[in-house]
Design a protein around this motif. Structure first.
Motif, PDB file in Angstrom:
ATOM      1  N   UNK A  36       0.840  -1.201   0.000  1.00  0.00           N
ATOM      2  CA  UNK A  36       0.000   0.000   0.000  1.00  0.00           C
ATOM      3  C   UNK A  36       0.876   1.252   0.000  1.00  0.00           C
ATOM      4  N   UNK A  37       1.982   1.197   0.757  1.00  0.00           N
ATOM      5  CA  UNK A  37       2.919   2.318   0.771  1.00  0.00           C
ATOM      6  C   UNK A  37       3.478   2.571  -0.626  1.00  0.00           C
ATOM      7  N   UNK A  38       3.835   1.506  -1.331  1.00  0.00           N
ATOM      8  CA  UNK A  38       4.371   1.647  -2.692  1.00  0.00           C
ATOM      9  C   UNK A  38       3.376   2.380  -3.595  1.00  0.00           C
ATOM     10  N   UNK A  39       2.102   2.031  -3.478  1.00  0.00           N
ATOM     11  CA  UNK A  39       1.079   2.677  -4.289  1.00  0.00           C
ATOM     12  C   UNK A  39       0.913   4.148  -3.908  1.00  0.00           C
ATOM     13  N   UNK A  40       0.950   4.437  -2.601  1.00  0.00           N
ATOM     14  CA  UNK A  40       0.754   5.808  -2.128  1.00  0.00           C
ATOM     15  C   UNK A  40       1.885   6.733  -2.582  1.00  0.00           C
ATOM     16  N   UNK A  41       3.136   6.270  -2.458  1.00  0.00           N
ATOM     17  CA  UNK A  41       4.254   7.162  -2.800  1.00  0.00           C
ATOM     18  C   UNK A  41       4.236   7.510  -4.289  1.00  0.00           C
ATOM     19  N   UNK A  42       3.791   6.572  -5.119  1.00  0.00           N
ATOM     20  CA  UNK A  42       3.671   6.880  -6.541  1.00  0.00           C
ATOM     21  C   UNK A  42       2.539   7.874  -6.793  1.00  0.00           C
ATOM     22  N   UNK A  43       1.438   7.712  -6.067  1.00  0.00           N
ATOM     23  CA  UNK A  43       0.318   8.660  -6.197  1.00  0.00           C
ATOM     24  C   UNK A  43       0.745  10.065  -5.775  1.00  0.00           C
ATOM     25  N   UNK A  44       1.672  10.141  -4.821  1.00  0.00           N
ATOM     26  CA  UNK A  44       2.147  11.435  -4.323  1.00  0.00           C
ATOM     27  C   UNK A  44       3.195  12.053  -5.240  1.00  0.00           C
ATOM     28  N   UNK A  45       3.558  11.336  -6.289  1.00  0.00           N
ATOM     29  CA  UNK A  45       4.523  11.865  -7.245  1.00  0.00           C
ATOM     30  C   UNK A  45       5.970  11.704  -6.825  1.00  0.00           C
ATOM     31  N   UNK A  46       6.232  10.790  -5.907  1.00  0.00           N
ATOM     32  CA  UNK A  46       7.594  10.558  -5.449  1.00  0.00           C
ATOM     33  C   UNK A  46       8.281   9.517  -6.339  1.00  0.00           C
ATOM     34  N   UNK A  47       9.605   9.454  -6.231  1.00  0.00           N
ATOM     35  CA  UNK A  47      10.399   8.545  -7.058  1.00  0.00           C
ATOM     36  C   UNK A  47      11.151   7.573  -6.143  1.00  0.00           C
ATOM     37  N   UNK A  48      10.484   6.492  -5.745  1.00  0.00           N
ATOM     38  CA  UNK A  48      11.093   5.592  -4.766  1.00  0.00           C
ATOM     39  C   UNK A  48      11.984   4.519  -5.382  1.00  0.00           C
ATOM     40  N   UNK A  49      12.936   4.049  -4.579  1.00  0.00           N
ATOM     41  CA  UNK A  49      13.627   2.797  -4.852  1.00  0.00           C
ATOM     42  C   UNK A  49      13.090   1.795  -3.849  1.00  0.00           C
ATOM     43  N   UNK A  50      12.556   0.686  -4.333  1.00  0.00           N
ATOM     44  CA  UNK A  50      12.042  -0.357  -3.445  1.00  0.00           C
ATOM     45  C   UNK A  50      13.180  -1.304  -3.070  1.00  0.00           C
ATOM     46  N   UNK A  51      13.265  -1.622  -1.787  1.00  0.00           N
ATOM     47  CA  UNK A  51      14.312  -2.510  -1.279  1.00  0.00           C
ATOM     48  C   UNK A  51      13.663  -3.758  -0.689  1.00  0.00           C
ATOM     49  N   UNK A  52      14.150  -4.918  -1.112  1.00  0.00           N
ATOM     50  CA  UNK A  52      13.592  -6.186  -0.612  1.00  0.00           C
ATOM     51  C   UNK A  52      14.716  -7.110  -0.155  1.00  0.00           C
ATOM     52  N   UNK A  53      14.516  -7.730   1.006  1.00  0.00           N
ATOM     53  CA  UNK A  53      15.461  -8.721   1.504  1.00  0.00           C
ATOM     54  C   UNK A  53      14.935 -10.114   1.207  1.00  0.00           C
ATOM     55  N   UNK A  54      15.685 -10.867   0.419  1.00  0.00           N
ATOM     56  CA  UNK A  54      15.348 -12.270   0.178  1.00  0.00           C
ATOM     57  C   UNK A  54      16.145 -13.094   1.188  1.00  0.00           C
ATOM     58  N   UNK A  55      15.464 -13.502   2.269  1.00  0.00           N
ATOM     59  CA  UNK A  55      16.153 -14.225   3.338  1.00  0.00           C
ATOM     60  C   UNK A  55      15.966 -15.745   3.249  1.00  0.00           C
ATOM     61  N   UNK A  56      15.421 -16.191   2.121  1.00  0.00           N
ATOM     62  CA  UNK A  56      15.253 -17.625   1.926  1.00  0.00           C
ATOM     63  C   UNK A  56      13.926 -18.178   2.403  1.00  0.00           C
ATOM     64  N   UNK A  57      13.054 -17.294   2.939  1.00  0.00           N
ATOM     65  CA  UNK A  57      11.777 -17.759   3.487  1.00  0.00           C
ATOM     66  C   UNK A  57      10.571 -17.190   2.742  1.00  0.00           C
ATOM     67  N   UNK A  58      10.806 -16.513   1.622  1.00  0.00           N
ATOM     68  CA  UNK A  58       9.694 -15.916   0.883  1.00  0.00           C
ATOM     69  C   UNK A  58       8.700 -16.976   0.413  1.00  0.00           C
TER      70      UNK A  58
END
Length: 326
Positions: free
Chosen positions: A36-58
């Motif tokens: 939901x945060x990802x969707x909101x920041x784009x609606x606000x016109x921001x330019x985010x970099x999304x960071x994800x940790x793949x810890x082997x349990x996804x």
């Protein structure tokens, strides 16, 4: 008032991020809040970099959600694949330590990665999915020491077998400096955030698919919160989550009590399936796991930690003083 404060905040983020590739960093797990945060920041016109940790349990569904969200919203994604043997050794060390803090290896690494990416791209603002509406209540004894590198190292040294050479981390001094260098924003608190409503919105707008249970994006978190915590420590995290929703006016106490009457596991077979999965993933026997479950419960203060030190209390008081004057 919230909307005006949000407008001013967005202006600051855009101003600080001018002429940079990104103006903010967001964490993305594939869960409700971060999606939901990802969707909101784009609606606000921001330019985010999304960071994800793949810890082997996804879970497989979490991976699909992350891919759909980034593709639909046109967000760049940085995925850090952690060294599994090293990380597994640390998670097992926490379980053997017999503390209720076994989510710390993931949580500390995620936060550290967010700061590392903010450093790399010279971004001041880190936007998280924490929020008061659904997470305002949690007894400190249930989980503490997430930012305590001394505590993490102590458990690794005492109960682990491998050196933490690649694990993303932040020392006490680094965390203290981060408080002044970066600004962590809980953007959902600027909205009247309702998680159930948010689920419907992201299902429609970004193709998000429901896990059917809280923290279903992580196979480990699911087993830890639904079996290990309540069985070994007597901590049912639903009590905290539901209490937060009651305080937020999104749930009645009667409805919460009815939900608590439902078993965490629908049947014994599913519980056994998850325990088998956990043991196989860790490479331990059921006897070893039973030994972990039957060991006397401990807490962070039974081991070396920063929070017990005089310099931690001094630094915390100093930070509060400086923050109050800014």
């Amino acid at each position: 008032e919230k909307q005006e404060a949000l407008r001013k905040l967005v202006c600051k983020i855009k101003e600080k991020g001018k002429n940079k590739k990104y103006d903010c960093i967001i964490g993305l797990s594939g869960g409700v809040d971060s999606s939901y945060v990802a969707m909101l920041v784009k609606e606000l016109g921001l330019r985010p970099l999304a960071v994800h940790l793949d810890n082997g349990w996804n879970s497989e569904l979490s991976v699909q959600n992350i891919e759909n969200i980034c593709k639909t919203l046109n967000i760049d994604l940085y995925t850090h694949v952690i060294d599994w043997e090293e990380f597994k050794d640390l998670q097992l060390a926490f379980l053997k330590a017999s503390t209720p803090d076994s989510e710390i290896p993931s949580d500390h690494a995620i936060a550290s990665l967010m700061f590392l990416m903010a450093e790399k791209y010279r971004v001041k603002y880190i936007i998280g999915g924490t929020n008061l509406a659904s997470e305002s209540i949690l007894p400190s004894a249930w989980s503490q020491g997430h930012s305590d590198w001394k505590y993490i190292k102590a458990l690794s040294k005492k109960f682990g077998t491998l050196r933490l050479s690649t694990y993303p981390h932040r020392s006490f001094l680094k965390i203290l400096l981060d408080r002044f260098r970066f600004t962590w924003v809980s953007i959902l608190d600027y909205y009247d955030y309702d998680k159930e409503r948010a689920k419907k919105i992201i299902e429609k707008e970004v193709g998000w698919r429901n896990y059917g249970r809280k923290h279903g994006e992580s196979n480990y978190t699911k087993i830890f919160q639904e079996y290990i915590l309540p069985t070994k420590f007597g901590y049912d995290k639903r009590r905290a989550h539901l209490s937060s929703l009651i305080v937020a006016g999104q749930l009645s106490r009667e409805d919460a009590l009815r939900q608590l009457e439902e078993p965490l596991y629908p049947n014994k077979a599913k519980q056994e399936e998850d325990i088998n999965y956990l043991c196989n993933k860790f490479g331990i026997s059921h006897e070893e796991f039973d030994g972990i479950m039957n060991a006397e419960p401990k807490n962070m203060f039974d081991y070396p930690n920063t929070q017990s030190s005089w310099y931690y209390r001094f630094a915390r008081a100093f930070y509060r003083l400086i923050k109050g004057r800014r």
